[in-house]
Write a protein that holds these residues in place. Structure first.
Motif, PDB file in Angstrom:
ATOM      1  N   ARG A 380      51.105   2.619   2.588  1.00  0.00           N
ATOM      2  CA  ARG A 380      52.865   1.818   2.905  1.00  0.00           C
ATOM      3  C   ARG A 380      52.367   1.683   4.342  1.00  0.00           C
ATOM      4  NH1 ARG A 380      57.871   3.089   1.269  1.00  0.00           N
ATOM      5  NH2 ARG A 380      57.315   3.561  -0.714  1.00  0.00           N
ATOM      6  N   LEU A 381      51.883   2.677   4.913  1.00  0.00           N
ATOM      7  CA  LEU A 381      51.370   3.171   6.656  1.00  0.00           C
ATOM      8  C   LEU A 381      51.023   2.282   6.993  1.00  0.00           C
ATOM      9  CD1 LEU A 381      52.495   4.909   8.656  1.00  0.00           C
ATOM     10  CD2 LEU A 381      49.843   6.182   8.352  1.00  0.00           C
ATOM     11  N   LYS A 382      49.540   1.306   6.408  1.00  0.00           N
ATOM     12  CA  LYS A 382      49.183   0.818   6.801  1.00  0.00           C
ATOM     13  C   LYS A 382      49.352  -0.975   6.656  1.00  0.00           C
ATOM     14  CE  LYS A 382      45.201   2.749   4.394  1.00  0.00           C
ATOM     15  NZ  LYS A 382      43.361   1.869   4.001  1.00  0.00           N
ATOM     16  N   LYS A 383      50.756  -1.058   6.054  1.00  0.00           N
ATOM     17  CA  LYS A 383      51.865  -2.409   6.109  1.00  0.00           C
ATOM     18  C   LYS A 383      52.974  -2.066   7.009  1.00  0.00           C
ATOM     19  CE  LYS A 383      51.169  -2.946   0.679  1.00  0.00           C
ATOM     20  NZ  LYS A 383      51.451  -3.444  -0.026  1.00  0.00           N
ATOM     21  N   ILE A 384      52.624  -1.408   8.059  1.00  0.00           N
ATOM     22  CA  ILE A 384      53.690  -1.345   9.276  1.00  0.00           C
ATOM     23  C   ILE A 384      52.502  -2.191   9.828  1.00  0.00           C
ATOM     24  CG2 ILE A 384      54.707   0.638  10.526  1.00  0.00           C
ATOM     25  CD1 ILE A 384      55.544   2.370   8.336  1.00  0.00           C
ATOM     26  N   PRO A 385      54.063  -3.204  11.177  1.00  0.00           N
ATOM     27  CA  PRO A 385      53.024  -3.731  11.740  1.00  0.00           C
ATOM     28  C   PRO A 385      52.401  -2.403  12.983  1.00  0.00           C
ATOM     29  CG  PRO A 385      54.896  -4.415  11.844  1.00  0.00           C
ATOM     30  CD  PRO A 385      55.114  -2.995  10.706  1.00  0.00           C
ATOM     31  N   PHE A 386      50.565  -3.516  13.928  1.00  0.00           N
ATOM     32  CA  PHE A 386      49.921  -1.906  14.456  1.00  0.00           C
ATOM     33  C   PHE A 386      51.041  -1.510  15.528  1.00  0.00           C
ATOM     34  CE2 PHE A 386      49.516  -5.570  16.321  1.00  0.00           C
ATOM     35  CZ  PHE A 386      49.067  -5.331  17.325  1.00  0.00           C
ATOM     36  N   PHE A 387      51.526  -2.497  16.159  1.00  0.00           N
ATOM     37  CA  PHE A 387      52.139  -1.313  17.373  1.00  0.00           C
ATOM     38  C   PHE A 387      53.525  -0.730  17.195  1.00  0.00           C
ATOM     39  CE2 PHE A 387      54.511  -5.884  16.216  1.00  0.00           C
ATOM     40  CZ  PHE A 387      55.329  -5.363  15.834  1.00  0.00           C
ATOM     41  N   ALA A 388      54.169  -0.685  15.775  1.00  0.00           N
ATOM     42  CA  ALA A 388      54.844   0.410  15.632  1.00  0.00           C
ATOM     43  C   ALA A 388      54.336   1.780  14.411  1.00  0.00           C
ATOM     44  CB  ALA A 388      56.109  -0.380  14.481  1.00  0.00           C
ATOM     45  N   ARG A 389      53.107   1.569  13.738  1.00  0.00           N
ATOM     46  CA  ARG A 389      52.659   2.180  12.716  1.00  0.00           C
ATOM     47  C   ARG A 389      52.114   3.849  13.486  1.00  0.00           C
ATOM     48  NH1 ARG A 389      46.928  -0.001  11.003  1.00  0.00           N
ATOM     49  NH2 ARG A 389      48.426  -1.405  10.888  1.00  0.00           N
ATOM     50  N   GLY A 390      51.927   4.043  14.878  1.00  0.00           N
ATOM     51  CA  GLY A 390      51.504   4.684  15.162  1.00  0.00           C
ATOM     52  C   GLY A 390      52.578   5.837  16.008  1.00  0.00           C
ATOM     53  N   ILE A 391      54.100   4.964  16.249  1.00  0.00           N
ATOM     54  CA  ILE A 391      55.413   5.451  16.002  1.00  0.00           C
ATOM     55  C   ILE A 391      55.963   6.415  15.226  1.00  0.00           C
ATOM     56  CG2 ILE A 391      58.007   5.129  16.705  1.00  0.00           C
ATOM     57  CD1 ILE A 391      56.074   5.686  19.562  1.00  0.00           C
TER      58      ILE A 391
END
Length: 431
Positions: A380-391
């Motif tokens: 599920r985390l991988k599907k968050i855009p890379f620019f928001a994933r870290g947050i």
């Protein structure tokens, strides 16, 4: 050392509904003519070839204005089905109740919207069209309405340099998941523009680092600014940003650009084609292009050659080429002076691999803080855009620590999605 594609920027078209004064592509204003664009079939073939290098890379579909291509949803959907993290760079004018749902259905995970000022007249002047600021804001509201993650992208020029702090604040009020500050490289239509000074360049990068952690739910970063990682090290050599932020110039190493006609270049600001996908397989170009090999094992000149930060920074190669016609010469916009006689070269390994398997090191295991992720939650985390994933990851793990939660699950992500969406950034989407 293996060199894989972390990010690929694909200029799908030169057609555009704006006439930006700093456009590196010199995009065509409101033309219906399709000039030297890859066909739908050629785009699908190219996606297949890119997947042979790294099928999980971040693929940025941009232009011109990519939404002017009638087959944009087909292209995005095909890339998404192959496994790419598909995002889009847009000026925002065509985002509305008709287009945004189609983008989501096509698998587009996030967008970057260009916004260059808090003042409509300044933005409109840079973008060459009256009313473009208001239309971009309406486009952002449409993205927000349908829960499409968006970041704000601002290009620093002499016209907006003084308002960057207010611009970051404004992006946060818009609930953007990221604010990315881009730095002008005088190419394309921007060739005759006056850039900010090296001193201002250093000042604004220092400011971005100082405030980068002050905005809950919004990542603040500098792009096309290799000096940023050097400045971060100088301010705090133990900064987590150093391991989590891909700094330096990634051109030809983990990043490349594809032109509308299929030429491969090191980055959007370098016109040097290393091959065309109509004639040569992308995988072959990526692995064998001579110029890319030079980027991977660079031999810098000038002060960059002797700089202790040449691995963390390395200077902007596009700026060195544009100003001095020397790709590996010193970056003329860097005012840092290397320490004379210092032979120690500073480097910090970056954890982010953009879709490549990130094998846990012994250090990572030793630093385990008492919780773990289920495989379903990791997916599920991988599907968050890379620019928001870290947050999002940081927020989830902070919540787990503070509440003695031992296992991060999709159910926990669903719970926190509604409870902490504003502060975590991104959406813990089920898609």
């Amino acid at each position: 050392m293996a060199f894989e594609t972390y990010v690929i920027s694909w200029n799908l078209t030169k057609r555009c509904n704006l006439r930006c004064s700093h456009c590196y592509l010199d995009a065509s204003f409101l033309t219906g003519d399709v000039v030297d664009e890859l066909s739908s079939a050629e785009c699908r073939k190219l996606i297949d070839q890119m997947a042979e290098v790294n099928p999980h890379a971040c693929l940025i579909l941009t232009g011109g204005e990519p939404l002017l291509r009638e087959d944009i949803y087909e292209i995005a959907s095909y890339a998404n089905d192959k496994g790419f993290m598909v995002v889009m760079g847009t000026n925002g004018l065509l985002l509305n109740d008709a287009t945004v749902p189609k983008m989501l259905d096509a698998g587009i995970k996030g967008i970057g919207v260009s916004l260059d000022s808090i003042h409509p007249e300044t933005h409109d002047r840079l973008r060459g069209l009256s009313g473009s600021w208001e239309k971009a804001i309406k486009g952002i509201e449409a993205a927000k309405k349908y829960d499409l993650d968006y970041q704000i992208q601002t290009t620093v020029t002499k016209d907006n340099y003084d308002e960057i702090p207010k611009m970051i604040d404004f992006a946060h009020k818009l609930r953007a998941t990221g604010f990315y500050l881009f730095f002008l490289v005088c190419t394309g239509r921007g060739e005759k523009m006056t850039d900010i000074t090296p001193e201002q360049y250093e000042e604004v990068l220092s400011y971005v680092y100082k405030v980068h952690g002050n905005y809950n739910g919004m990542m603040v970063r500098a792009k096309c600014a290799p000096h940023f990682k050097r400045i971060a090290y100088q301010m705090d050599k133990n900064s987590p940003l150093l391991k989590g932020y891909v700094g330096g110039c990634r051109a030809g190493t983990n990043y490349c650009r594809i032109t509308p006609g299929g030429d491969i270049t090191p980055c959007p600001y370098m016109p040097n084609s290393v091959g065309n996908v109509k004639a040569t397989n992308f995988k072959e170009i990526w692995h064998d292009a001579g110029l890319f090999q030079q980027f991977r094992y660079p031999k810098y000149e000038g002060k960059c050659e002797h700089c202790e930060f040449k691995l963390l920074c390395g200077g902007c190669r596009a700026r060195a080429l544009a100003i001095n016609n020397n790709t590996f010469g010193e970056d003329p916009w860097c005012n840092y002076e290397p320490v004379k006689g210092n032979t120690h070269v500073i480097n910090i390994a970056t954890a982010i691999q953009f879709g490549l398997e990130n094998k846990s090191s012994k250090e990572d295991k030793d630093n385990n803080k008492g919780f773990s992720w289920t495989p379903e939650a990791q997916e599920r985390l991988k599907k968050i855009p890379f620019f928001a994933r870290g947050i999002a990851k940081q927020g989830l793990e902070k919540h787990a620590l503070e509440n003695s939660i031992k296992l991060i699950t999709p159910e926990l992500m669903d719970e926190l999605r509604s409870k902490f969406a504003d502060s975590f950034g991104g959406r813990f989407t089920k898609k």
